[in-house]
Design an enzyme around this catalytic site. Structure first.
Site, PDB file in Angstrom:
ATOM      1  N   HIS A   1      -6.894  27.168 -94.159  1.00 21.85           N
ATOM      2  CA  HIS A   1      -6.197  28.427 -93.904  1.00 21.85           C
ATOM      3  C   HIS A   1      -5.718  29.016 -95.239  1.00 21.85           C
ATOM      4  CE1 HIS A   1      -5.231  27.540 -89.389  1.00 21.85           C
ATOM      5  NE2 HIS A   1      -6.524  27.582 -89.655  1.00 21.85           N
TER       6      HIS A   1
ATOM      7  N   GLU B   1      -2.816  29.625 -96.453  1.00 23.16           N
ATOM      8  CA  GLU B   1      -1.710  28.923 -97.102  1.00 23.16           C
ATOM      9  C   GLU B   1      -2.231  27.691 -97.848  1.00 23.16           C
ATOM     10  OE1 GLU B   1      -2.031  29.907 -93.974  1.00 23.16           O
ATOM     11  OE2 GLU B   1      -0.108  30.210 -92.960  1.00 23.16           O
TER      12      GLU B   1
ATOM     13  N   ALA C   1     -23.349  59.872 -82.072  1.00 19.62           N
ATOM     14  CA  ALA C   1     -23.674  60.895 -83.061  1.00 19.62           C
ATOM     15  C   ALA C   1     -24.047  62.165 -82.301  1.00 19.62           C
ATOM     16  CB  ALA C   1     -24.829  60.430 -83.933  1.00 19.62           C
TER      17      ALA C   1
ATOM     18  N   ARG D   1     -21.963  46.859 -87.389  1.00 19.87           N
ATOM     19  CA  ARG D   1     -22.563  45.854 -86.499  1.00 19.87           C
ATOM     20  C   ARG D   1     -22.339  44.442 -87.025  1.00 19.87           C
ATOM     21  NH1 ARG D   1     -28.427  48.593 -85.174  1.00 19.87           N
ATOM     22  NH2 ARG D   1     -27.600  50.335 -83.949  1.00 19.87           N
TER      23      ARG D   1
ATOM     24  N   LEU E   1     -30.632  47.294 -82.167  1.00 12.83           N
ATOM     25  CA  LEU E   1     -29.203  46.955 -82.256  1.00 12.83           C
ATOM     26  C   LEU E   1     -28.931  45.770 -83.185  1.00 12.83           C
ATOM     27  CD1 LEU E   1     -28.275  47.279 -78.461  1.00 12.83           C
ATOM     28  CD2 LEU E   1     -28.271  49.079 -80.198  1.00 12.83           C
TER      29      LEU E   1
ATOM     30  N   ARG F   1     -29.902  45.571 -90.149  1.00 13.23           N
ATOM     31  CA  ARG F   1     -31.058  45.593 -91.053  1.00 13.23           C
ATOM     32  C   ARG F   1     -30.728  46.231 -92.404  1.00 13.23           C
ATOM     33  NH1 ARG F   1     -32.507  47.309 -86.221  1.00 13.23           N
ATOM     34  NH2 ARG F   1     -32.849  49.476 -86.823  1.00 13.23           N
TER      35      ARG F   1
HETATM   36 ZN    ZN Z   1      -2.608  27.696 -90.584  1.00  8.09          ZN
END
Ligand code: ZN
Length: 308
Positions: free
Chosen positions: A51, A53, A159, A188, A208, A211
């Site tokens: 994480h 931290e 669009a 995406r 979809l 690319r």
């Molecule tokens: Zn944590």
């Protein structure tokens, strides 16, 4: 900006680097400051790894370790208090013995929700919560929406021509340009799933995929008559999908808008006009303009819900 805000701003900058790797975890950044000097920085790079931290403490040089007892650690999201894939960061902060902890916003995840802050406070360490809170929540809007509304963060995207049509007499139109196409593919790569309606699916067979950018392909979803909208959204939640782009036709977008199932609307307007076609969806009345950007002859306007 106050000193706390300046360092929190830096946490946000660091956190944003985790946009592709951290999910489904939130993006988090941390900065350790002693005697007005930054002695450590880190962010959550990849789910399953350290994480923010942990990475910030690991970056403190051995000769600076002695400064930790007078240091402040800034974290854009509340330190975790539970055993996930890694031990709790609240315990690490306590063990390191810093003087003060500044938290951007509380973690909405059910296993944390204030427990991280509480655990640290109980040991006598000073904790400040809510510095740049709105900005910290906005950065993790997908994560926050998923955990507080139990559904993905939903982006409606279409669009239109300069005179407000989304196709040319039912035939697909190329409205986006090279730049905006690249942006679409970046989007995406950053969101978990992408949905089209069955009409768009059968008419255009859109790929979809990503690319024109580097990143993972979003999960592909098709809305059919057999799948009521709420059921589909519930399914996506169950599958852990935190964000969804809707690239539908008029009908699909309007069904999301009618159900109130949207968080952001992106409308790209090109310079071309057509004389006949499908009209663009009607924007809901409760929108507030978030940004407006020009890309060559096109512009992209982003809207979010106006505050009630
Ligand atoms: Zn944590």
């Amino acid at each position: 900006m106050s000193e706390d805000e300046i360092y929190m701003q830096r946490c946000l900058q660091l956190a944003a680097n985790g946009i592709q790797g951290a999910r489904p975890n939130p993006m988090v950044g941390a900065v350790i400051v002693a005697n007005n000097r930054t002695i450590g920085e880190g962010y959550h790079v990849r789910c399953g790894q350290g994480h923010a931290e942990v990475n910030a403490f690991a970056s403190v040089k051995p000769e600076d370790e002695a400064l930790l007892k007078d240091a402040t650690i800034y974290v854009s999201l509340e330190p975790c208090s539970h055993y996930g894939k890694t031990p709790p960061c609240a315990d690490l902060i306590i063990k390191k013995g810093v003087k003060r902890v500044v938290v951007g916003c509380i973690d909405p995840f059910a296993e944390v929700q204030g427990r991280g802050v509480e655990k640290i406070r109980q040991t006598g360490i000073e904790v400040t919560v809510g510095v740049l809170e709105k900005e910290c929540q906005w950065l993790n809007r997908r994560f926050f929406t998923y955990h507080s509304k139990h559904r993905p963060y939903i982006i409606l995207k279409w669009a239109q021509t300069a005179n407000g049509f989304i196709d040319n007499q039912g035939k697909a139109l190329q409205i986006s340009n090279e730049q905006t196409q690249m942006l679409s593919h970046q989007l995406r790569a950053e969101e978990d799933a992408i949905l089209v309606g069955h009409t768009t699916e059968s008419r255009e067979h859109p790929q979809l995929t990503v690319r024109h950018w580097v990143g993972p392909n979003p999960k592909r979803v098709v809305l059919t008559h057999q799948r009521p909208l709420q059921q589909l959204i519930d399914d996506l939640y169950q599958q852990g999908i935190q964000s969804l782009i809707v690239e539908g036709g008029r009908q699909t977008h309007e069904s999301f808008i009618e159900a109130g199932l949207w968080d952001e609307i992106r409308v790209e307007t090109g310079a071309m006009t057509v004389s006949e076609g499908t009209l663009a969806p009607q924007l809901p009345t409760n929108v507030s303009l978030l940004s407006s950007e020009v890309y060559g002859d096109n512009n992209i306007k982003r809207y979010i819900k106006a505050l009630e």
